[in-house]
Design a protein around this motif. Sequence first.
Motif, mmCIF file in Angstrom:
data_model
loop_
_atom_site.group_PDB
_atom_site.id
_atom_site.type_symbol
_atom_site.label_atom_id
_atom_site.label_comp_id
_atom_site.label_asym_id
_atom_site.label_seq_id
_atom_site.Cartn_x
_atom_site.Cartn_y
_atom_site.Cartn_z
ATOM 1 N N ALA A 121 0.827 -1.209 0.000
ATOM 2 C CA ALA A 121 0.000 0.000 0.000
ATOM 3 C C ALA A 121 0.860 1.256 0.000
ATOM 4 N N ALA A 122 2.044 1.188 0.640
ATOM 5 C CA ALA A 122 2.944 2.344 0.650
ATOM 6 C C ALA A 122 3.374 2.710 -0.764
ATOM 7 N N VAL A 123 3.547 1.704 -1.612
ATOM 8 C CA VAL A 123 3.887 1.973 -3.015
ATOM 9 C C VAL A 123 2.749 2.748 -3.677
ATOM 10 N N LEU A 124 1.515 2.288 -3.469
ATOM 11 C CA LEU A 124 0.358 2.951 -4.075
ATOM 12 C C LEU A 124 0.156 4.350 -3.510
ATOM 13 N N ILE A 125 0.336 4.508 -2.198
ATOM 14 C CA ILE A 125 0.209 5.825 -1.575
ATOM 15 C C ILE A 125 1.207 6.798 -2.179
ATOM 16 N N GLY B 298 19.898 3.974 -3.317
ATOM 17 C CA GLY B 298 19.051 3.506 -2.225
ATOM 18 C C GLY B 298 18.605 2.071 -2.337
ATOM 19 N N LEU B 299 18.345 1.588 -3.556
ATOM 20 C CA LEU B 299 17.868 0.216 -3.706
ATOM 21 C C LEU B 299 18.893 -0.820 -3.230
ATOM 22 N N PRO B 300 20.142 -0.793 -3.711
ATOM 23 C CA PRO B 300 21.107 -1.758 -3.177
ATOM 24 C C PRO B 300 21.382 -1.551 -1.692
ATOM 25 N N ALA B 301 21.337 -0.290 -1.224
ATOM 26 C CA ALA B 301 21.538 -0.039 0.199
ATOM 27 C C ALA B 301 20.405 -0.637 1.030
ATOM 28 N N ALA C 237 8.263 9.975 -4.671
ATOM 29 C CA ALA C 237 8.670 9.204 -5.843
ATOM 30 C C ALA C 237 9.716 8.153 -5.475
ATOM 31 N N VAL C 238 10.679 8.527 -4.632
ATOM 32 C CA VAL C 238 11.726 7.587 -4.227
ATOM 33 C C VAL C 238 11.163 6.509 -3.303
ATOM 34 N N SER C 239 10.265 6.905 -2.390
ATOM 35 C CA SER C 239 9.665 5.938 -1.457
ATOM 36 C C SER C 239 8.958 4.810 -2.190
ATOM 37 N N ALA C 240 8.284 5.158 -3.290
ATOM 38 C CA ALA C 240 7.582 4.130 -4.067
ATOM 39 C C ALA C 240 8.545 3.059 -4.540
ATOM 40 N N ALA C 241 9.740 3.466 -4.964
ATOM 41 C CA ALA C 241 10.733 2.500 -5.439
ATOM 42 C C ALA C 241 11.360 1.716 -4.289
ATOM 43 N N LEU C 242 11.691 2.409 -3.181
ATOM 44 C CA LEU C 242 12.364 1.735 -2.071
ATOM 45 C C LEU C 242 11.467 0.745 -1.342
ATOM 46 N N ALA C 243 10.149 0.884 -1.479
ATOM 47 C CA ALA C 243 9.233 -0.060 -0.834
ATOM 48 C C ALA C 243 9.127 -1.373 -1.599
ATOM 49 N N VAL C 244 9.569 -1.403 -2.853
ATOM 50 C CA VAL C 244 9.392 -2.601 -3.688
ATOM 51 C C VAL C 244 10.202 -3.792 -3.186
ATOM 52 N N PRO C 245 11.519 -3.654 -2.876
ATOM 53 C CA PRO C 245 12.267 -4.833 -2.416
ATOM 54 C C PRO C 245 11.675 -5.463 -1.159
ATOM 55 N N GLY C 246 11.273 -4.612 -0.198
ATOM 56 C CA GLY C 246 10.667 -5.142 1.015
ATOM 57 C C GLY C 246 9.351 -5.842 0.740
ATOM 58 N N THR C 247 8.560 -5.287 -0.175
ATOM 59 C CA THR C 247 7.291 -5.908 -0.546
ATOM 60 C C THR C 247 7.504 -7.289 -1.137
ATOM 61 N N VAL C 248 8.438 -7.391 -2.071
ATOM 62 C CA VAL C 248 8.714 -8.678 -2.715
ATOM 63 C C VAL C 248 9.220 -9.695 -1.699
ATOM 64 N N THR C 249 10.125 -9.257 -0.817
ATOM 65 C CA THR C 249 10.697 -10.163 0.185
ATOM 66 C C THR C 249 9.630 -10.694 1.133
ATOM 67 N N HIS C 250 8.815 -9.790 1.669
ATOM 68 C CA HIS C 250 7.786 -10.220 2.623
ATOM 69 C C HIS C 250 6.682 -11.028 1.937
ATOM 70 N N TRP C 251 6.426 -10.743 0.674
ATOM 71 C CA TRP C 251 5.475 -11.556 -0.080
ATOM 72 C C TRP C 251 5.996 -12.987 -0.196
ATOM 73 N N ALA C 252 7.278 -13.125 -0.523
ATOM 74 C CA ALA C 252 7.873 -14.455 -0.646
ATOM 75 C C ALA C 252 7.855 -15.200 0.693
ATOM 76 N N LEU C 253 7.979 -14.460 1.788
ATOM 77 C CA LEU C 253 7.982 -15.075 3.114
ATOM 78 C C LEU C 253 6.575 -15.348 3.636
ATOM 79 N N GLY C 254 5.551 -14.887 2.904
ATOM 80 C CA GLY C 254 4.173 -15.132 3.306
ATOM 81 C C GLY C 254 3.677 -14.243 4.427
#
Length: 250
Positions: free
Chosen positions: A51-55, A81-84, A180-197
């Motif tokens: 939701a943070a990405v959409l916000i 920021g993404l690799p960091a 604009a940057v927050s939308a991108a930085l939220a993606v790795p965490g979203t994918v990771t937590h999605w994979a972890l269920g």
Amino acid sequence: MASPWWIIAVIGGGVGFFGGLFGAGGSAVGTLLLHVVGVPAFVALASPLPAAVLIALAASRAYWERGYVDRRTVTWSIAIGLPATVGGALLTPYVGGPLLIQITEGVIAAIGVRLAVFPREPSERVGEDAGMFRVRLILVAAAVGVFSGLLANSGGFLLTPLYLVVLRLPIKRALATSLAVSAALAVPGTVTHWALGHIDWSITAVYAAAAAPLAYLGARLAIRANPQRLTRVYGTALALLATGLLLFHR
């Protein structure tokens, strides 16, 4: 869903509106509020991230329409920021989380007080050395990325105040660029937590449905505001929120 849908919607709507107004995706605040109303810790941590990405996208659209987004800052912030963020996530098992959170909240509270007391817009960076600005930008992006990975959020809580104080961006440009940057930085965490269920998509759907339109509304309100008044209000809100969280985590 652990709580009634309308409670999730109210939380999402509130976080979305203030996220749009103050340039942050609001995942950290959303996590705290969801956990308070009974959502399990890991689900409360992860479910606000999509939701943070959409916000951020909804709110940043309002700023894009007015040309407030600093594209150079967005590009460098995402590239660094993404690799960091990934590095920060990998460091999580080795870093004391509670102490790190308290340090972050203390720094943000201090910045908030500074902005509330001295809300002047920065002067144009005429003739500024591009190399020095880039160095400051890289340091900000790296620091926010690492903290975002460690704390599992999109970084907006740190991005806007650092853009204001370190990069000396005007308030509306700082808010717009942070979103604009927050939308991108939220993606790795979203994918990771999605994979972890860890994501409850029913919570995410209700939360995001209320949050996205109100984020756009909050951004439109910020755009119309007087810059110095907006900076003072932003600084006051930042100081109160960070101080409240600091006391909560004692």
